[in-house]
Write an enzyme that holds these catalytic residues in place. Structure first.
Site, short mmCIF file in Angstrom:
data_model
loop_
_atom_site.label_atom_id
_atom_site.label_comp_id
_atom_site.label_asym_id
_atom_site.label_seq_id
_atom_site.Cartn_x
_atom_site.Cartn_y
_atom_site.Cartn_z
CD GLU A 44 37.14 27.20 42.07
OE1 GLU A 44 35.99 27.45 42.45
OE2 GLU A 44 37.43 26.84 40.91
CG ASP A 108 34.00 41.52 33.90
OD1 ASP A 108 34.64 42.52 33.50
OD2 ASP A 108 34.05 40.41 33.35
CG ASP A 110 34.90 43.50 28.24
OD1 ASP A 110 35.68 42.60 28.56
OD2 ASP A 110 34.97 44.12 27.16
#
Ligand code: SF4
Ligand SMILES: [Zn+2]
Lengths: 418, 467
Positions: A44, A108, A110
């Site tokens: 995908e 991830d 941040d």
């Protein structure tokens, strides 16, 4: 270098050129299907187009197909999803019938998650001081992923603005299920949220905790105490003491308010702790209080939901961050200390570089032509500062190839596993 | 048993193998479906016995025993003895004896496990319940085994776990000692090196040492790996059965099995069917005096923030319904609060259906029952949500502070704090009840609505006495 300033409004004009001339789609595509042509149409990819139009469950037959789609749609953002069991039809079929089977483990980190401890910037801002949080996070995670879990093929990527992404692409990582992923994610998470007083709690000093502590210690004084100045004001001191049980905090407060700077206050904290400990006033489950504090301020803060599930999307490397215009570039964890997010090229800068290069070579070609030699066509990205990042990426791909070859050899019994 | 015959093309009349070979160990992986014939009567009997066993296991934790603690085990053993299930008590002994009684016990365990597979493969919910209970039952028997018993088990079921060499152990001494949770005697502990994926629960909490993708687990944790293998195998089997259930059901066993789970429900708290309705005007006062902490908190949050997320609405809404808040009153109650933060239209669109649903007026028209403590305690509470059990989901110091605010003495609060730290959330809740009502409860708390009723009874008793 003619650093032309990036302007967000010009992005729709810059993207078509960026995708045509610079974006390393062949290499990226190679990664996404791991050299297996049967994977391409099961992976995908999703596009976000100008105007926030979101296309999920795209997939491509092959590299050309992928390139064509990029050239036709020039997405503002490309997200990478899982490899599914069955072929994905590119137009709107329902997600419920799709079963994800493989996917890199992703992390991830941040900067905004550090907002309660960083003092130099807030929100989207980032400067060399707070970038240190990313340095620490990257070193700790990279170490744990390699040593504790035995992963080797790890790609680190600057997100384009204020964070970093990590992709673990080893075959054995890609096939883990959600439960195993969440086990890794939780293993690597030490900060608890919610209505708790002690955000970090240790009952023993696990080997991985000890290793992380070493990394933190390298930076703690200079980056956390001095640069972030975490104890420099009464407000910050209060926040610090808020992590300590009410029973003890007054003892520390007394000692810490007698001095002024963060470094002195930290020393007062450590000294008080050691004295109390000598006097056996510290209960056993508080014996790692000093370490817990260090971890609270410096240990990586992960967005754990990204890691936990097999089909979470994450932005692809080499996308352009629409706000900053910067390319989301790979970097090597070994050199993260020297990685300067400010120095990452913007899309406008790259396009300038090509033009400058072409202008220069045209002049040279004229010279050469006079000496009657044929000119060599050079790939566009090689003319720009993108080159070194693409090189890092290709190195990562070579590592993957080598691992795959080794796995095949083990399977065929040509190599003894030991 | 007859029900596997379709798998075999030819049915041979085989003499049964000796019991010692069929059922060699107290702990079984249940890998081969049994081939014995049993009468329908016996079939029913052993199936019901196992259901009782699993119910007893299910109820041990809500009675205030921390899962997998010694206390929990003792409670199960006592309850089994009380229920007359001696054969299961025998299997908890860890002896793997060889008397006839031992073999009979193992046989009954084996057969009944397979019968219950047929009853519990039928829905996701049933499968999950069955799997959890079977895993606990597996754990109980496995951890009772001696070193020798474990060895035999590993050999019988072809597990290839072997302890690491003394050499490797010594070279990793520092790491193993520092990283192994609950390690007491390093010298006497054997370590096994297993892929980390087999012991996720230990990895999660940094409870074991990891190196290059392998976890080094002490022998006491070997059960975690084996249990996770067992889980994987059983869960696959249950799915397999669920696809073929029509092949097994016949007129004799079908009716029994299809409604099996509800046959024996044990002593769970049951919400009373018809009681008086409550006046919505009384809710604030009730919340103060008669709600358990979880519901009191939800009430206060609703009053101050005028909102609850989905799980919160469901948990609190069903609780209110069960204490007797009628649908019309509930609708008004939620509407009055919610519309302080949104307009009526938004409320009508977004939430009315929800409330109707709770009252079984739309959708499947099912009558939903209010959540039990176990359900609340085991639910996960995300940011901005308030539906958990305070004793479980809050920081202990916050609990302490809160119960003091509610009128519990400092000593009482410390007692509660201790119970919370030991993981006895429902006992803590019972203590809280005791301190705020001046009366101890016989059986602890296992349902918020039970809390409410007990509290109301005390009040009614008090006013009744005055008369
Ligand atoms: S133990 Fe039960 S009733 Fe008590 S607060 Fe927790 S969930 Fe509510
Ligand atoms: Zn900064």
């Amino acid at each position: 270098m003619s650093a032309s300033l990036y302007n967000e409004d010009s992005l729709p004009d810059l993207l078509p050129i960026y995708y045509k001339r610079l974006f390393p789609h062949t290499a990226l595509h190679k990664w996404l299907c791991y050299g297996d042509p049967n994977v391409s149409n099961r992976r995908e990819i999703s596009f976000t187009l100008v105007g926030d139009i979101y296309l999920r469950y795209q997939s491509f037959e092959n590299a050309e197909d992928f390139a064509q789609a990029l050239h036709k749609r020039f997405p503002v953002k490309i997200d990478i999803g899982a490899i599914y069991k069955q072929r994905l039809e590119s137009s709107g079929s329902y997600s419920s019938s799709k079963t994800p089977v493989e996917r890199e483990i992703v992390f991830d980190i941040d900067m905004t998650d550090y907002d309660d401890v960083r003092t130099c910037c807030t929100g989207a801002g980032v400067c060399p001081k707070c970038w240190k949080f990313m340095v620490i996070a990257c070193k700790i995670l990279d170490g744990a992923l390699r040593e504790d879990f035995g992963f080797e093929n790890i790609l680190w990527v600057f997100s384009g603005r204020r964070g970093i992404h990590c992709w673990v692409a080893d075959k054995k990582a890609r096939i883990l299920d959600d439960n195993q992923r969440s086990a890794i994610a939780e293993y690597l998470t030490l900060l608890r949220g919610g209505l708790v007083v002690r955000k970090v709690k240790f009952f023993n000093m696990h080997a991985a905790t000890e290793r992380a502590l070493k990394v933190i210690d390298e930076y703690f004084e200079k980056s956390i105490l001095v640069e972030q100045d975490i104890l420099g004001t009464y407000e910050r001191l209060d926040a610090f003491l808020g992590n300590i049980d009410e029973g003890f905090s007054p003892l520390f407060r007394d000692a810490m308010t007698k001095v002024q700077t963060s470094v002195e206050r930290w020393k007062a904290f450590v000294n008080t702790f050691q004295t109390l400990q000598r006097e056996q006033k510290i209960p056993k489950h508080y014996r790692y209080m000093v370490e817990e504090m260090k971890f609270y301020y410096a240990y990586p803060r992960l967005d754990i939901n990204v890691t936990k599930s097999l089909n979470h999307l994450l932005k692809a490397p080499f996308c352009i961050h629409p706000k900053s215009g910067k390319v989301s570039v790979p970097f090597k964890p070994k050199f993260i200390e020297h990685f300067d997010p400010d120095a990452v090229p913007t899309v406008s800068q790259l396009l300038d570089e090509i033009n400058t290069y072409d202008a220069k070579t045209k002049a040279q070609e004229k010279d050469l032509a006079e000496n009657s030699q044929t000119s060599v066509k050079i790939k566009d990205y090689k003319k720009t500062s993108l080159l070194k990042y693409v090189t890092i990426f290709c190195e990562f791909l070579r590592g993957l190839q080598a691992s795959a070859a080794r796995n095949r050899a083990i399977k065929n019994g040509t190599v003894m596993e030991y | 048993m007859d029900f596997t015959s379709y798998r075999r093309t030819v049915r041979k009349a085989i003499a049964e193998e000796p019991l010692s070979e069929l059922y060699p160990h107290d702990v079984s992986m249940y890998r081969e479906s049994p081939k014995s014939e049993i009468s329908i009567l016996e079939f029913e009997q052993i199936a019901l016995d196992r259901l009782k066993l699993l119910r007893i296991i299910e109820q041990a934790a809500p009675k205030g025993n921390r899962l997998y603690s010694d206390q929990w085990k003792t409670c199960i053993k006592d309850d089994l003895a009380k229920a007359g299930l001696k054969k299961y008590v025998r299997l908890m002994g860890g002896t793997s004896g060889t008397s006839d009684l031992d073999y009979q016990a193992r046989k009954a365990d084996y057969l009944s496990h397979f019968i219950l597979r047929l009853a519990y493969c039928r829905s996701e919910q049933l499968r999950r319940w069955f799997l959890s209970r079977e895993l606990e039952w597996f754990w109980i028997r496995f951890t009772a085994q001696s070193r020798e018993g474990v060895k035999n088990f590993l050999r019988l079921y072809k597990f290839s776990y072997t302890p690491i060499s003394e050499e490797e152990k010594v070279s990793l001494r520092h790491e193993l000692e520092a990283s192994t949770a609950g390690l007491i005697l390093f010298e006497e502990t054997e370590f096994f090196k297993v892929p980390f994926t087999e012991v996720c629960s230990l990895v999660r909490g940094r409870k074991v040492f990891l190196k290059a993708g392998f976890a080094y687990i002490p022998s006491s944790e070997l059960v975690v790996c084996i249990q996770s293998k067992f889980r994987a195998e059983l869960s696959e089997e249950l799915t397999w059965y669920s696809h073929r259930i029509h092949l097994f059901d016949d007129e004799r066993i079908g009716p029994l099995l299809s409604n099996f789970h509800n046959l024996h429900t044990g002593q769970n708290y049951r919400v009373r069917e018809n009681h008086e309705s409550v006046d919505p005007a009384d809710l604030d006062a009730y919340a103060k005096k008669h709600f358990p902490l979880c519901m009191k908190h939800m009430h206060e949050v609703l009053r101050s923030e005028h909102h609850h997320k989905h799980q919160g609405r469901l948990t609190y809404g069903l609780f209110l319904k069960a204490i007797g808040l009628l649908y019309e009153d509930a609708l008004k109650f939620w509407r009055d609060e919610f519309t302080k933060k949104m307009d009526l239209n938004q409320f009508e669109k977004g939430y009315v259906y929800n409330i109707k649903h709770m009252y079984g007026l739309v959708g499947k028209r099912a009558s939903y029952s209010p959540y039990s403590c176990v359900k609340i305690i085991t639910s996960s509470v995300g940011p901005g949500e308030h539906h958990g059990c305070p004793f479980k989901h809050w920081d202990v110091n916050l609990v302490k502070q809160k119960v003091i605010e509610c009128g519990v003495s400092v000593d009482g609060a410390n007692e509660i704090k201790q119970l919370v730290s030991d993981g006895h959330y429902q006992l803590a809740c019972g203590k809280y009840f005791e301190y705020t009502h001046g009366k101890a409860l016989g059986n602890g708390i296992n349902h918020p609505n039970q809390y409410f009723e007990e509290s109301m009874n005390i009040e009614k008793g008090a006013s009744g006495n005055k008369k």
